[in-house]
Each structure stands twice: as C-alpha cells, then as structure tokens.
Design a protein around this motif. Structure first.
Motif, short mmCIF file in Angstrom:
data_model
loop_
_atom_site.label_atom_id
_atom_site.label_comp_id
_atom_site.label_asym_id
_atom_site.label_seq_id
_atom_site.Cartn_x
_atom_site.Cartn_y
_atom_site.Cartn_z
N LEU A 65 0.83 -1.20 0.00
CA LEU A 65 0.00 0.00 0.00
C LEU A 65 0.87 1.25 0.00
N ASP A 66 1.93 1.24 0.80
CA ASP A 66 2.85 2.39 0.82
C ASP A 66 3.48 2.61 -0.55
N ALA A 67 3.85 1.51 -1.19
CA ALA A 67 4.56 1.61 -2.47
C ALA A 67 3.69 2.25 -3.55
N VAL A 68 2.39 2.03 -3.48
CA VAL A 68 1.52 2.54 -4.55
C VAL A 68 0.84 3.85 -4.20
N SER A 69 0.91 4.28 -2.92
CA SER A 69 0.14 5.46 -2.53
C SER A 69 0.96 6.60 -1.96
N LEU A 70 2.16 6.35 -1.47
CA LEU A 70 2.92 7.40 -0.81
C LEU A 70 3.84 8.12 -1.80
N ARG A 77 11.62 5.80 2.86
CA ARG A 77 11.96 5.63 4.28
C ARG A 77 10.93 4.75 5.00
N THR A 78 9.68 4.89 4.62
CA THR A 78 8.64 4.06 5.23
C THR A 78 8.86 2.59 4.91
N LEU A 79 9.16 2.31 3.63
CA LEU A 79 9.44 0.92 3.24
C LEU A 79 10.68 0.38 3.93
N ALA A 80 11.67 1.25 4.12
CA ALA A 80 12.88 0.81 4.81
C ALA A 80 12.57 0.38 6.23
#
Length: 393
Positions: A65-70, A77-80
């Motif tokens: 979700l982070d990868a497609v929306s942020l 940094r969130t994915l890290a």
C-alpha cells in the motif's frame, strides 16, 4: 476451567495453597511460577506463531500500500522501516518459536519484536510528519491491540510494549508540532486503547492462571494420595515403568524400596482411625522429604505400605537415605504401646538394589524389595534390609 471440590485435594498441595493465597498481582510462589511459565508458553505457542505470521503478512500488505500510494520522499523511508526493521524482527521471533531451547525466553523475544513493531510504526508516523504528509495515526492503535490480544504476551510484557509505544508516539507528535487539540484527542484515544488492552490482558492472564491451578488440582487428585500427599499406587507404577525403561537404556542402577509401618493394625485398633491417619500423614512427610531429585519418587502403595524409587545412586547412599527415614520416623516419638519393636511408631524397610536387565521388569524388582521387607520384619522390624538379584536370603 472449573475448580474441583477442594475437600478432595490433599491439604499440602502447592496448587491448593496458591489458590487460597490468591494471585491478584498475577504472581505465584517461585516453584509454581516457573511451572506456570512452562504451561503458558505451551498453551499459546501455536497462537503466537500464527499471530507473528499474520503480523508479517499485514506489514507486507501495508508495504505494498505504501509503495503505490505514498510520495517518493515518504515511501522510501517508510518501506525501509517496514522491510528492514519490523518484518525481519517479526520473522526472527517467529523462527524462535520453533526452537525448543528458546521457549523459556519467548515472552522476551516476542515482546521485543512487538515493541520493535510499535516503535517502527511511530517512526513511520515521524517520517510522514517530517514531510508534511497526512498519514493516519490509527495504525498505532492497531499495533497496540495486537500487543495485548494476539501474540499471547502476558500482562506485564504487553503493558510495557503498549505504554512505551504510547510515549514514543507522543514524543513524535510533540516534536513534529501536531496542534494541541488534535494531539489531545489522539493521545486520549491511544491511552484508552492501552487501558482497554491492560484490563483485557490482565483478565486473560488471570483466567489462564486459574486454569493452570485447576489442572494442577485435578492432577493432584488423580495422582496424589489424599492423606499423605505422596503419589498414589497407579501414578507411581506409571512413572516407575518409564524410569525403569530409561535405566535399562542408560545402564543406570535403581533402588526399589518397600516400606511398612510396624504393627499398624494394632495402632489403629488401639488409638483409633483418626490417630492412624495422622500417623500415616507424619510418616508420609518424612518419606517424601527424601525424594526430591528428578526421577526419584515415593508413594503410598496401600494402607500402611509405602514404596520408593531412587535412580542412578550408589547402594551405600540409598542405604543412608533409608536409615535416615527409619530413624526420623522413630524420632517422631509417636506412642505405640502395642508395638513389639519399640514403644513408638517405627517402620520396616526392604531395598532391592539392581541394574535392570533386558529379561527383568519392574514387577521383578518390586517382588525382590518385598522379600527384603519380609526379612526386615522377620529380623525384628524397625530396620533396613537390602537384597540384590541372585543373593541368598
């Protein structure tokens, strides 16, 4: 689990003593606390594995979700944090649940993983605030609910995780300059989630401790003699059979012992059955104190007869133990005017000392101990007699 009728439980049972003392602070006496820790981790192990697995899958879902929306500045940094901190920590904790030697430490390991998840989510919120991205804070509430109810953490561990995450979140929001009114509402909601979690987790652990005591009491009723608190005949036979087979495998000597209170029928007839029960209880306490190591056991075999087993011990050592039992029972100085041995309650003891052979079984050793007991009685009672297989009487 419903508690059994407490009148049927031996009054010296540690489970009964703990039940009567209570455990409002979620703590037992040291010996029972260790036993409860083992019971608890066994009871929730499967649940703990599934909770960690679900947590990892959810974190991966949120990563997608982070990868497609942020936006890129927040996304990387969130994915890290999710993929380099939270998911690996949860994976390590999940793998630890399959290591038997780590089971005593799973509360710490899984608690640490849960806390890492909570602090990681607080870190994600910090990244979003630093880049003025309106990331919802509700994720921290989901993590808090997870602490208290899913992985089987006990109250203290779960509360530490929950409240440390709460204060980390407050620090993030204060440093990021969240408006006071919004910060107040968020703090109240998150604190409420922690309070609800604390109450729920407390009562879950309290119920688990009640179940542990109830199972212990039921086990005592099934395995322990009501009067003396020693093993009963059935429980002794089951455990002794396992120990016998282990001694055969490991080539260890065994000492099988039969004990009989001298002239006990006369004691009952003269002093009454109530006094007889008290005498047996006192004798049982003396005998039970001499079998404390693993694989040692004593039991009331029936009436005034007791039995014992000592594993991997020298004959001279067990003879000293048995002589201590005999002398301590005589030293109780329980009057017995009908005894032909002395004027007090005494005991005769027969020892079978042997290295179990493939062609022998436990019944052979018990018969040999019974022969030794017969010889002790024939020689005047209040004494210890030892026999080895093949030795003449």
């Amino acid at each position: 689990m419903k508690l059994p009728n407490l009148d049927w439980v031996n009054q010296d049972s540690p489970y009964l003593r703990q039940h009567r003392a209570g455990f409002r602070l979620l703590s037992f006496d040291d010996e029972l606390e260790q036993a409860f820790s083992r019971y608890h981790i066994t009871a929730i192990l499967v649940r703990m594995r599934w909770a960690l697995l679900v947590a990892m899958l959810l974190m991966l879902l949120f990563a997608v979700l982070d990868a497609v929306s942020l936006p890129e500045s927040v996304r990387n940094r969130t994915l890290a944090i999710r993929l380099s901190v939270i998911v690996p920590t949860l994976l390590i904790a999940w793998l630890a649940t399959y290591q038997r030697r780590l089971r005593p430490y799973l509360q710490i390991i899984v608690g640490g993983a849960a806390l890492a998840g909570g602090l990681g989510v607080a870190g994600i919120i910090w990244v979003a605030r630093a880049h003025d991205f309106p990331l919802p804070y509700e994720g921290i509430i989901l993590v808090t609910v997870f602490f208290y109810f899913l992985p089987g953490l006990r109250f203290v561990t779960a509360a530490l995780c929950g409240w440390l995450t709460f204060f980390a979140y407050l620090l993030v929001e204060v440093l990021s300059g969240l408006p006071g009114e919004l910060l107040l509402y968020n703090a109240v909601f998150l604190a409420s989630a922690n309070l609800i979690g604390c109450f729920g987790c407390y009562f879950l652990e309290y119920a688990s401790r009640q179940n542990f005591l109830a199972q212990g009491l039921l086990q005592d009723m099934a395995e322990k003699d009501f009067l003396t608190g020693l093993l009963n005949r059935r429980a002794f036979s089951e455990r002794a059979e396992r120990t016998w087979r282990q001694a055969q495998r490991e080539r260890q000597a065994l000492a099988l012992v039969m004990m009989d209170v001298d002239y006990f029928k006369r004691y009952n007839d003269h002093y009454g059955h109530a006094a007889g029960d008290e005498a047996l209880r006192a004798v049982g306490q003396v005998i039970g104190r001499q079998a404390r190591r693993p694989l040692e056991m004593t039991a009331r075999y029936g009436g005034e007869e007791f039995v014992g087993l000592w594993y991997g011990i020298e004959e001279s050592q067990v003879m000293q133990i048995l002589e201590d039992i005999r002398s301590e029972i005589e030293a109780l100085a329980l009057p017995h005017v009908q005894s032909e041995a002395t004027g007090v309650v005494t005991i005769s003891i027969g020892l079978a000392y042997l290295l179990p052979q493939p062609h022998q079984d436990l019944e052979d050793a018990l018969r040999l101990a019974d022969v030794a007991l017969y010889l002790a009685k024939e020689q005047g009672r209040n004494r210890v007699v030892s026999k080895r297989p093949g030795c003449p009487a």
